[in-house]
Design an enzyme around this catalytic site. Structure first.
Site, PDB file in Angstrom:
ATOM      1  CD  GLU A   1       6.405   1.717  11.582  1.00 29.79           C
ATOM      2  OE1 GLU A   1       5.604   1.839  10.642  1.00 29.79           O
ATOM      3  OE2 GLU A   1       7.628   1.527  11.427  1.00 29.79           O
TER       4      GLU A   1
ATOM      5  N   GLY B   1      11.729  -2.178   8.808  1.00 26.00           N
ATOM      6  CA  GLY B   1      13.120  -1.926   8.416  1.00 26.00           C
ATOM      7  C   GLY B   1      14.069  -3.040   8.843  1.00 26.00           C
TER       8      GLY B   1
ATOM      9  CG  ASP C   1      -0.128  -0.138   2.528  1.00 24.04           C
ATOM     10  OD1 ASP C   1       0.727  -1.045   2.626  1.00 24.04           O
ATOM     11  OD2 ASP C   1      -0.360   0.664   3.456  1.00 24.04           O
TER      12      ASP C   1
ATOM     13  CE  LYS D   1      -0.669   1.082   6.461  1.00 25.16           C
ATOM     14  NZ  LYS D   1       0.684   0.886   5.949  1.00 25.16           N
TER      15      LYS D   1
ATOM     16  CB  SER E   1       0.720  -6.997   8.115  1.00 32.29           C
ATOM     17  OG  SER E   1       0.249  -6.048   7.171  1.00 32.29           O
TER      18      SER E   1
ATOM     19  CE1 TYR F   1       5.357   0.950   3.761  1.00 30.82           C
ATOM     20  CE2 TYR F   1       3.127   1.315   3.024  1.00 30.82           C
ATOM     21  CZ  TYR F   1       4.238   0.513   3.101  1.00 30.82           C
ATOM     22  OH  TYR F   1       4.247  -0.699   2.496  1.00 30.82           O
TER      23      TYR F   1
ATOM     24  CE  LYS G   1       1.598  -3.321   8.809  1.00 31.77           C
ATOM     25  NZ  LYS G   1       1.420  -3.525   7.387  1.00 31.77           N
TER      26      LYS G   1
ATOM     27  CD  GLU H   1       1.004   0.033  10.339  1.00 26.95           C
ATOM     28  OE1 GLU H   1       0.125  -0.004   9.463  1.00 26.95           O
ATOM     29  OE2 GLU H   1       2.220  -0.012  10.093  1.00 26.95           O
TER      30      GLU H   1
HETATM   31  P1  13P Z   1       6.996  -2.502   6.643  1.00 29.58           P
HETATM   32  O1  13P Z   1       6.753  -3.976   6.818  1.00 29.58           O
HETATM   33  O2  13P Z   1       7.892  -2.184   5.500  1.00 29.58           O
HETATM   34  O3  13P Z   1       7.442  -1.859   7.937  1.00 29.58           O
HETATM   35  O4  13P Z   1       5.600  -1.833   6.250  1.00 29.58           O
HETATM   36  C1  13P Z   1       4.757  -1.338   7.212  1.00 29.58           C
HETATM   37  C2  13P Z   1       3.408  -1.029   6.714  1.00 29.58           C
HETATM   38  O5  13P Z   1       2.661  -0.376   7.420  1.00 29.58           O
HETATM   39  C3  13P Z   1       2.942  -1.532   5.429  1.00 29.58           C
HETATM   40  O6  13P Z   1       1.527  -1.504   5.321  1.00 29.58           O
END
Ligand code: 13P
Length: 387
Positions: free
Chosen positions: A216, A300, A62, A174, A325, A387, A256, A214
């Site tokens: 992150e 990463g 995505d 997402k 994912s 992203y 996630k 998610e």
């Molecule tokens: P990565 O696995 O490259 O960290 O990707 C994270 C993401 O949110 C992809 O949808």
């Protein structure tokens, strides 16, 4: 009639329903709100279970057009719609992919695209029993009043966009927001991240899409693993607080998370067993067992590292389906193999299947890194990654 008998969780109306007077109830003069199941609840649970099926995980492709452009530039290709389509076609038409992949997250452009011979990408997925998903956030922007942190845009118009995505065949969504440890994180940034995720999750469910939640926690930083654990516990407790406040049905979401690792610039690396131990500890402390699936991002890490860590997490019995994912950790070798040359498509698809199978085995706790190439062991950490 007892008060509790009014809690009809299986009713079919999508509404929050109003007051009734309850004769034998001590609060009978109060307005009682009844929670009724949402119109999509059964479907959401089914979709989440399909994605969280044994030995399968999510292929994340995505990337926004800008990020996809960076991927293409790494193999010397221009960022044109035709090149993005060619790359996504290679990935989504890989024969046998559905054995290891249960869902694919698409960017909006891909959701509406077809193969060069006119087959909708969504249909290429459905024939392989892969659930189509869609990235719905509008990316990160600076968060005023914070310590150089960011917030994630995209709530405006989300309900109508989600309804359109559903019509187009998407069944999950997402929303990626980030939390930075070196920048604090500030209480404001954590609250904003958690609240945004919860609003998005509620809107997604209301439109038939299973939300992937998610937040992150970026790998950036010199901090030890204990600090990541502390921040992750704080972030996830706020996320679940606001999910509850927004009446999100936890049986119909997927998470996630990032794995709990030391900061990318910490002096020592942690072993897969240590990462698994910290990550599962965090999940057990913060995530209800009713959540069907935990689908990790790779963040990463190298392809092999991400797979080894997932494998270590599946050495214990978990209440959830613990899977992947991944974007970078599934795509890196594929891109390098393809190089934009039609004659390399078959080899590149084999490379994708190899990574998908390795992660499928890791989901089952049966992966070994024997025979993996040095290339697959190379980290892909990018400072301040977007992203
Ligand atoms: P990565 O696995 O490259 O960290 O990707 C994270 C993401 O949110 C992809 O949808």
């Amino acid at each position: 009639m007892a008060c509790s008998s009014f809690m009809n969780l299986n009713a079919s109306s999508s509404q929050w329903i109003n007051q009734r007077s309850i004769p034998s109830c001590p609060f009978s003069n109060r307005r009682i709100f009844l929670v009724r199941a949402g119109a999509y609840n059964d479907e959401l649970v089914k979709t989440a279970k399909t994605i969280a099926s044994p030995g399968r995980g999510i292929l994340a492709i995505d990337e926004s057009n800008a990020t996809c452009g960076k991927r293409l530039a790494s193999i010397g290709l221009d960022n044109t719609e035709a090149n993005r389509q060619a790359y996504r076609q290679l990935l989504l038409t890989t024969p046998g992919l559905g054995e290891y992949i249960s869902g694919a997250i698409l960017f909006e452009e891909t959701l509406y695209q077809s193969t060069t011979d006119g087959k909708k990408f969504v249909d290429c997925l459905i024939v392989q029993n892969i659930v189509p998903g869609i990235k719905v956030d509008k990316g990160l922007v600076p968060l005023p009043g914070s310590n150089n942190e960011s917030w994630c845009q995209g709530l405006d118009g989300l309900a109508s966009r989600s309804a359109e995505y559903y019509k187009q065949g998407a069944r999950f969504a997402k929303w990626r927001t980030v939390v930075s440890i070196p920048c604090g994180p500030s209480a404001l940034a954590v609250k904003e991240a958690a609240w945004g995720l919860a609003r998005y999750a509620a809107i997604s469910q209301n439109n038939g899409l299973v939300p992937i939640v998610e937040p992150e926690i970026l790998l950036d930083g010199v901090h030890p693993i204990e600090r990541t654990l502390e921040v992750a516990e704080r972030v996830w407790s706020e996320v679940f607080y606001y999910l509850a406040e927004n009446n999100v049905m936890v049986e119909g979401i997927l998470l996630k998370p990032s794995m709990i690792t030391p900061g990318a610039e910490h002096k020592e690396k942690a072993s897969p067993d240590t990462i698994a131990n910290y990550t599962i500890t965090m999940l057990r402390r913060r995530v209800p067992p009713a959540v069907p699936g935990i689908m990790f991002l790779s963040g990463g890490q190298s392809e092999v590292q991400a797979t080894l860590n997932l494998n270590a997490m599946n050495q214990t019995l978990n209440p959830w389906h613990v899977s992947f994912s991944y974007a970078r950790a599934l795509q890196n070798t594929v891109l390098k193999t393809w190089k934009g040359q039609p004659e390399n498509i078959e080899l590149a698809q084999k490379a994708l299947l190899k990574r998908a199978k390795a992660n499928s085995l890791a989901q089952l706790g049966k992966y070994s890194a024997d025979g993996e190439s040095d290339h697959a062991k190379k980290g892909m950490f990018d400072k301040g990654y977007t992203y």
